[in-house]
Each structure stands twice: as C-alpha cells, then as structure tokens.
Design an enzyme around this catalytic site. Structure first.
Site, PDB file in Angstrom:
ATOM      1  N   ARG A 194      47.735  29.488  32.495  1.00 44.96           N
ATOM      2  CA  ARG A 194      48.713  30.606  32.151  1.00 44.96           C
ATOM      3  C   ARG A 194      50.005  30.666  33.068  1.00 44.96           C
ATOM      4  O   ARG A 194      49.894  30.379  34.198  1.00 44.96           O
ATOM      5  CB  ARG A 194      48.082  31.909  32.345  1.00 44.96           C
ATOM      6  CG  ARG A 194      47.476  32.456  33.535  1.00 44.96           C
ATOM      7  CD  ARG A 194      48.404  33.296  34.436  1.00 44.96           C
ATOM      8  NE  ARG A 194      47.751  33.644  35.410  1.00 44.96           N
ATOM      9  CZ  ARG A 194      48.460  34.217  36.926  1.00 44.96           C
ATOM     10  NH1 ARG A 194      49.729  33.579  36.875  1.00 44.96           N
ATOM     11  NH2 ARG A 194      47.773  34.760  37.636  1.00 44.96           N
ATOM     12  N   GLU A 202      49.933  43.057  33.563  1.00 41.75           N
ATOM     13  CA  GLU A 202      50.555  43.085  34.637  1.00 41.75           C
ATOM     14  C   GLU A 202      52.033  42.683  34.685  1.00 41.75           C
ATOM     15  O   GLU A 202      52.914  43.033  35.462  1.00 41.75           O
ATOM     16  CB  GLU A 202      49.871  42.195  35.825  1.00 41.75           C
ATOM     17  CG  GLU A 202      50.411  42.073  37.284  1.00 41.75           C
ATOM     18  CD  GLU A 202      49.471  41.279  38.236  1.00 41.75           C
ATOM     19  OE1 GLU A 202      48.335  41.271  37.986  1.00 41.75           O
ATOM     20  OE2 GLU A 202      50.049  40.822  39.091  1.00 41.75           O
ATOM     21  N   ARG A 221      52.151  36.967  29.583  1.00 44.20           N
ATOM     22  CA  ARG A 221      51.143  36.085  30.136  1.00 44.20           C
ATOM     23  C   ARG A 221      50.911  34.972  29.167  1.00 44.20           C
ATOM     24  O   ARG A 221      50.423  35.570  27.921  1.00 44.20           O
ATOM     25  CB  ARG A 221      49.994  36.730  30.717  1.00 44.20           C
ATOM     26  CG  ARG A 221      49.995  37.331  31.914  1.00 44.20           C
ATOM     27  CD  ARG A 221      49.844  36.622  33.211  1.00 44.20           C
ATOM     28  NE  ARG A 221      50.506  37.294  34.421  1.00 44.20           N
ATOM     29  CZ  ARG A 221      49.664  37.710  35.277  1.00 44.20           C
ATOM     30  NH1 ARG A 221      48.167  37.620  35.122  1.00 44.20           N
ATOM     31  NH2 ARG A 221      50.017  38.119  36.243  1.00 44.20           N
ATOM     32  N   CYS A 240      53.767  40.882  41.074  1.00 43.78           N
ATOM     33  CA  CYS A 240      52.959  40.757  42.158  1.00 43.78           C
ATOM     34  C   CYS A 240      53.624  39.555  42.923  1.00 43.78           C
ATOM     35  O   CYS A 240      53.659  38.242  42.030  1.00 43.78           O
ATOM     36  CB  CYS A 240      51.801  40.459  41.882  1.00 43.78           C
ATOM     37  SG  CYS A 240      50.578  40.151  43.274  1.00 43.78           S
ATOM     38  N   THR A 294      52.287  36.984  44.266  1.00 43.60           N
ATOM     39  CA  THR A 294      51.608  35.941  44.533  1.00 43.60           C
ATOM     40  C   THR A 294      51.733  35.164  43.126  1.00 43.60           C
ATOM     41  O   THR A 294      51.694  33.774  43.008  1.00 43.60           O
ATOM     42  CB  THR A 294      50.125  36.160  44.377  1.00 43.60           C
ATOM     43  OG1 THR A 294      49.904  36.969  42.918  1.00 43.60           O
ATOM     44  CG2 THR A 294      49.610  36.960  45.227  1.00 43.60           C
ATOM     45  N   ARG A 339      48.852  29.793  36.871  1.00 42.67           N
ATOM     46  CA  ARG A 339      47.540  29.582  37.415  1.00 42.67           C
ATOM     47  C   ARG A 339      46.804  28.759  36.403  1.00 42.67           C
ATOM     48  O   ARG A 339      46.649  29.010  35.137  1.00 42.67           O
ATOM     49  CB  ARG A 339      46.763  31.137  37.611  1.00 42.67           C
ATOM     50  CG  ARG A 339      45.360  30.995  38.092  1.00 42.67           C
ATOM     51  CD  ARG A 339      44.913  32.232  38.507  1.00 42.67           C
ATOM     52  NE  ARG A 339      43.938  32.776  37.537  1.00 42.67           N
ATOM     53  CZ  ARG A 339      42.610  32.659  37.270  1.00 42.67           C
ATOM     54  NH1 ARG A 339      42.194  31.777  38.276  1.00 42.67           N
ATOM     55  NH2 ARG A 339      42.056  32.956  36.385  1.00 42.67           N
ATOM     56  N   ARG A 377      37.484  32.052  42.103  1.00 46.01           N
ATOM     57  CA  ARG A 377      37.344  33.500  41.503  1.00 46.01           C
ATOM     58  C   ARG A 377      35.924  33.398  40.721  1.00 46.01           C
ATOM     59  O   ARG A 377      35.368  31.990  40.247  1.00 46.01           O
ATOM     60  CB  ARG A 377      38.316  33.642  40.628  1.00 46.01           C
ATOM     61  CG  ARG A 377      39.794  33.859  41.241  1.00 46.01           C
ATOM     62  CD  ARG A 377      40.729  34.500  39.873  1.00 46.01           C
ATOM     63  NE  ARG A 377      42.091  34.553  40.742  1.00 46.01           N
ATOM     64  CZ  ARG A 377      43.078  35.181  40.005  1.00 46.01           C
ATOM     65  NH1 ARG A 377      43.074  35.513  38.969  1.00 46.01           N
ATOM     66  NH2 ARG A 377      44.388  35.259  40.899  1.00 46.01           N
ATOM     67  N   GLU A 436      39.494  37.542  38.126  1.00 47.03           N
ATOM     68  CA  GLU A 436      39.981  38.133  39.482  1.00 47.03           C
ATOM     69  C   GLU A 436      38.998  39.296  39.867  1.00 47.03           C
ATOM     70  O   GLU A 436      38.573  40.194  39.113  1.00 47.03           O
ATOM     71  CB  GLU A 436      41.183  38.520  39.572  1.00 47.03           C
ATOM     72  CG  GLU A 436      41.887  38.778  41.078  1.00 47.03           C
ATOM     73  CD  GLU A 436      43.274  38.988  40.946  1.00 47.03           C
ATOM     74  OE1 GLU A 436      43.873  39.813  39.896  1.00 47.03           O
ATOM     75  OE2 GLU A 436      43.843  38.552  41.975  1.00 47.03           O
TER      76      GLU A 436
HETATM   77  P1  ADP Z   1      45.050  35.795  35.328  1.00 46.03           P
HETATM   78  O1  ADP Z   1      44.584  34.492  35.145  1.00 46.03           O
HETATM   79  O2  ADP Z   1      45.791  36.058  34.375  1.00 46.03           O
HETATM   80  O3  ADP Z   1      45.351  35.794  36.837  1.00 46.03           O
HETATM   81  P2  ADP Z   1      42.174  36.927  35.426  1.00 46.03           P
HETATM   82  O4  ADP Z   1      41.824  36.066  36.771  1.00 46.03           O
HETATM   83  O5  ADP Z   1      41.918  38.348  35.519  1.00 46.03           O
HETATM   84  O6  ADP Z   1      43.494  36.878  35.442  1.00 46.03           O
HETATM   85  O7  ADP Z   1      41.503  35.940  34.300  1.00 46.03           O
HETATM   86  C1  ADP Z   1      41.752  36.455  33.073  1.00 46.03           C
HETATM   87  C2  ADP Z   1      40.727  36.008  31.888  1.00 46.03           C
HETATM   88  O8  ADP Z   1      40.728  34.510  31.818  1.00 46.03           O
HETATM   89  C3  ADP Z   1      39.255  36.229  32.358  1.00 46.03           C
HETATM   90  O9  ADP Z   1      38.706  36.553  31.420  1.00 46.03           O
HETATM   91  C4  ADP Z   1      38.742  34.757  33.090  1.00 46.03           C
HETATM   92  O10 ADP Z   1      37.554  34.637  33.211  1.00 46.03           O
HETATM   93  C5  ADP Z   1      39.504  34.089  31.957  1.00 46.03           C
HETATM   94  N1  ADP Z   1      39.564  32.647  32.404  1.00 46.03           N
HETATM   95  C6  ADP Z   1      40.263  32.125  33.652  1.00 46.03           C
HETATM   96  N2  ADP Z   1      40.055  30.639  33.615  1.00 46.03           N
HETATM   97  C7  ADP Z   1      39.263  30.588  32.627  1.00 46.03           C
HETATM   98  C8  ADP Z   1      38.878  29.249  32.042  1.00 46.03           C
HETATM   99  N3  ADP Z   1      39.263  28.206  32.712  1.00 46.03           N
HETATM  100  N4  ADP Z   1      38.083  29.067  31.031  1.00 46.03           N
HETATM  101  C9  ADP Z   1      37.986  30.160  30.404  1.00 46.03           C
HETATM  102  N5  ADP Z   1      38.164  31.714  30.774  1.00 46.03           N
HETATM  103  C10 ADP Z   1      39.166  31.621  31.870  1.00 46.03           C
HETATM  104  N1  ARG Z   2      47.114  43.691  44.237  1.00 46.21           N
HETATM  105  C1  ARG Z   2      45.860  43.080  44.150  1.00 46.21           C
HETATM  106  C2  ARG Z   2      45.554  42.599  45.720  1.00 46.21           C
HETATM  107  O1  ARG Z   2      46.463  42.915  46.506  1.00 46.21           O
HETATM  108  C3  ARG Z   2      46.041  41.601  43.319  1.00 46.21           C
HETATM  109  C4  ARG Z   2      46.790  40.484  44.127  1.00 46.21           C
HETATM  110  C5  ARG Z   2      46.837  39.479  43.296  1.00 46.21           C
HETATM  111  N2  ARG Z   2      46.451  39.228  41.865  1.00 46.21           N
HETATM  112  C6  ARG Z   2      47.251  39.636  40.989  1.00 46.21           C
HETATM  113  N3  ARG Z   2      46.387  39.938  39.757  1.00 46.21           N
HETATM  114  N4  ARG Z   2      48.719  39.869  41.061  1.00 46.21           N
HETATM  115  O2  ARG Z   2      44.441  42.203  46.002  1.00 46.21           O
END
Ligand code: ADP
Ligand code: ARG
Length: 344
Positions: free
Chosen positions: A114, A213, A217, A259, A261, A268, A297, A302
């Site tokens: 993403r 956020e 995305r 954010c 990050t 990501r 993660r 997250e």
């Molecule tokens: P972001 O990726 O936007 O930072 P999250 O960590 O919350 O946010 O992940 C968003 C969703 O994507 C969650 O449901 C997570 O389990 C799913 N996800 C992340 N990576 C994978 C993957 N490789 N395969 C399937 N689902 C994934």
């Molecule tokens: N604000 C949260 C923290 O400081 C998330 C930071 C990174 N993740 C994100 N989805 N932006 O832990």
C-alpha cells in the site's frame, strides 16, 4: 499551549524523547497558516503513552513550522536527514529483480503493498473541515470510477454499509478498523463515518481506502508470495490516478502523510507469513528483521498480536529510499526469514 507537557515513564514515544523544554519553548506558540498548532500535533502522543511516534501533521507546512520536533523524529524513524538529501521515487516494477523466496508456497499466505497519498491544496485529515473532506471523497471517487480493466470497481461508503459487511471486510484484512484511539486523539476520526469508504475491484486485489489516516491508501494485494505482480498492479493504479489527481509532495519529504512514519514513498509492502519456529525464538527473529529493516506486526495489522505463528512482516523505512528499494527490503528480509525458519 502554555505548559510543558507532563511525560511519565510510560511515555516511550519519539515525541517524549525529542520534545525537550528548549524545543517546546521554541514551538509552543507557533501555528501553520491554516492554524494547526503544536497542541494538535502532539495530542495523540500525550493521550496515548504507548505511542511509538506520537505526532501528526496538519498540512505540509507543519513539517517546517514544527521542524525542531519533527526533524529528529523523522531522522530517528527513517534514518534520513532531509537537510542533507532529496527524496527520489522509482515506481517502475521492472527494476525490481525478483525471484520468489517461497517457491513451494509453504510460508507466505498473502502479499499486500500500500501507499498513502493526500491531495495537494487540501489540509491533511487532522485539520480538514467536513465540507473539504466530503469534497476530497467526491474527487477521489470520480477518478476511481473511471478506472478500467483489472482496476475497475465500486465505491462502498462506510455510512450505509451493513455492520456484517463491514465486519467481514475487516476480518478478511480488506478494510480499516473503526475507532483507532491514536487517530481519535489526532482529530482524524471527526465526523466518522461520513466521508469514509472503500473502493475495490471484484476480486479485491485492488482497493482504495478513502479518508482514514490519509486521504487515500492505495492497496494492491493477492494470495501467495508474488511480490512483483503485486507491485506491478500498484504501480499501474498509481499512474492512472496521477493522471487526474495531484498528490501532496515535497522534494525532500516525498509524498506527504499525516504521520511522519509514512513520508517519502508512503509505502508499506508486507507479507502474511507463517513462522512458528522463529515465533519461539524471538532474539533470532528480531536479529533478522532488524538487519533487513523490517517491522513485525500481528496478523490483524498495527497494534494487533500474532495468531498461530503468523506474522505481518513489512519494510520499516519509507523515506530516503525509493519504492523499488522498499520492496527489495521486504524481499531480501523474507528470503532470510524463510532460510532461518526452514533450518529448525
Ligand atoms: P496499514 O497497512 O495501512 O499501515 P494496518 O497495519 O492496520 O494498516 O493493516 C491494514 C490491514 O491490512 C489489516 O487488516 C492487515 O491484517 C492487512 N494486511 C497487511 N498486510 C497484509 C498481507 N500481506 N496480507 C493480507 N492482509 C494484510
Ligand atoms: N501514532 C501511532 C504511534 O505513535 C502510530 C504511528 C505509526 N503508525 C501509523 N499508522 N501512522 O504509535
């Protein structure tokens, strides 16, 4: 904001580390042209002592107005000093030299890549008004509705989605969760659920989250470990969207996100991978993820935990390296994890 905030031993964020009294005195009365204040930038980190980072931006200008705080945070997270170099982008998936690290399909369940994007000429979600957010939603949906071929799909606004549909989409890893407390304190959940939603193609290999956020995305995902095919689909989608939308960008900070990050590539790239042996050998597991700049993660994203030895492994750095390098960080690290896992 008058008084230096009270950080406790529980506040372990980069905010708590880098907001000393000198920096606070320098920034406490500053606001961006749109009126975004230091208080707004740090509220999430104050409310949530377990934050890793603790700050959010309200607009592009926040990154210069509050540079005395944001720059050291950006440097700590991305190992990138914006005063020294510019950020460069490379979304050409043909430049990614690939061989499948999981040829027998034993370890990798799925791959997802993403990027975050926000529209130039609007505040970020932390500082946007309801009218502006609704406009942003409309602009993005109009653009998505013109996509053709594999990217063609439908938009599903959150406000008229049945609870069961929403829960199913979240459980299947396609949709963001409701009520994230970090986003809540940052002002990112105002007027929820209006203005938010998800667009996806029929097979759910191409998805766009709107006004969570970040304003967009853009997501490409599929079963198995074909990182290159996932990257190709994402690059195609970004190129199509860029024909109609102008994203917020800075030559040193790359794509601008709420954010820090997610600056730079805002990418990501992750796999869901079964590593039951490494799960029991955390020191070895973390030595590999640290070496390859990867983040661990849990299986629901997250701030979630792992289930049945399945982890979400992704690139951690996003700024100062290009998109091909982000995907390569993931690829090389996953190959090393699989070598270690299979040697038990
Ligand atoms: P972001 O990726 O936007 O930072 P999250 O960590 O919350 O946010 O992940 C968003 C969703 O994507 C969650 O449901 C997570 O389990 C799913 N996800 C992340 N990576 C994978 C993957 N490789 N395969 C399937 N689902 C994934
Ligand atoms: N604000 C949260 C923290 O400081 C998330 C930071 C990174 N993740 C994100 N989805 N932006 O832990």
């Amino acid at each position: 904001m008058n008084n230096f905030p009270k950080f406790t031993a529980k506040h372990t964020s980069l905010l708590a580390k880098h907001l000393n009294k000198t920096v606070f005195e320098q920034l406490k009365d500053k606001k961006t042209t749109l009126g975004f204040s230091l208080q707004q930038a740090i509220q999430s980190g104050l409310d949530n002592p377990d934050s890793g980072i603790g700050v959010y931006a309200g607009d592009l200008e926040s990154y210069s107005t509050f540079a005395a705080l944001f720059d050291p945070i950006i440097k700590s997270y991305h190992h990138f000093d914006r005063s020294l170099s510019k950020h460069t982008s490379n979304l050409n998936a043909d430049d990614f030299n690939y061989n499948n690290p999981d040829t027998n399909n034993e370890y990798i369940l799925s791959t997802r890549i993403r990027v975050g994007r926000n529209l130039a000429n609007y505040p970020l979600g932390t500082a946007i008004s309801k009218t502006q957010r609704d406009e942003v939603e409309q602009l993005i949906v109009n653009t998505l509705n013109n996509l053709k071929g594999e990217l063609k799909g439908h938009y599903y606004p959150l406000y008229d989605m049945a609870d069961e549909t929403r829960e199913r989409l979240i459980k299947d890893h396609f949709l963001f969760k409701n009520g994230d407390r970090f986003l809540e304190s940052a002002g990112l959940n105002r007027d929820w659920p209006t203005g938010r939603g998800i667009f996806h193609n029929q097979s759910k290999t191409f998805l766009v989250w709107i006004n969570e956020e970040d304003q967009l995305r853009i997501i490409s995902m599929q079963k198995g470990g074909d990182i290159k095919a996932t990257f190709q689909r994402l690059s195609l989608a970004i190129a199509q969207l860029e024909q109609q939308l102008t994203f917020m960008y800075d030559e040193r900070l790359g794509y601008i996100s709420s954010c820090p990050t997610n600056l730079g590539t805002a990418m990501r790239a992750s796999v869901h991978i079964a590593l039951p042996n490494l799960a029991k050998n955390k020191a070895q597991f973390e030595a590999i993820t640290n070496k390859y700049h990867l983040q661990i993660r849990g299986v629901n994203g997250e701030h979630s935990s792992s289930e049945n030895g399945i982890f979400d492994i992704s690139n951690k750095r996003r700024l100062g390296i290009n998109e091909v390098q982000c995907v390569s960080d993931l690829h090389q690290g996953v190959a090393a994890l699989i070598r270690a896992e299979s040697s038990f």
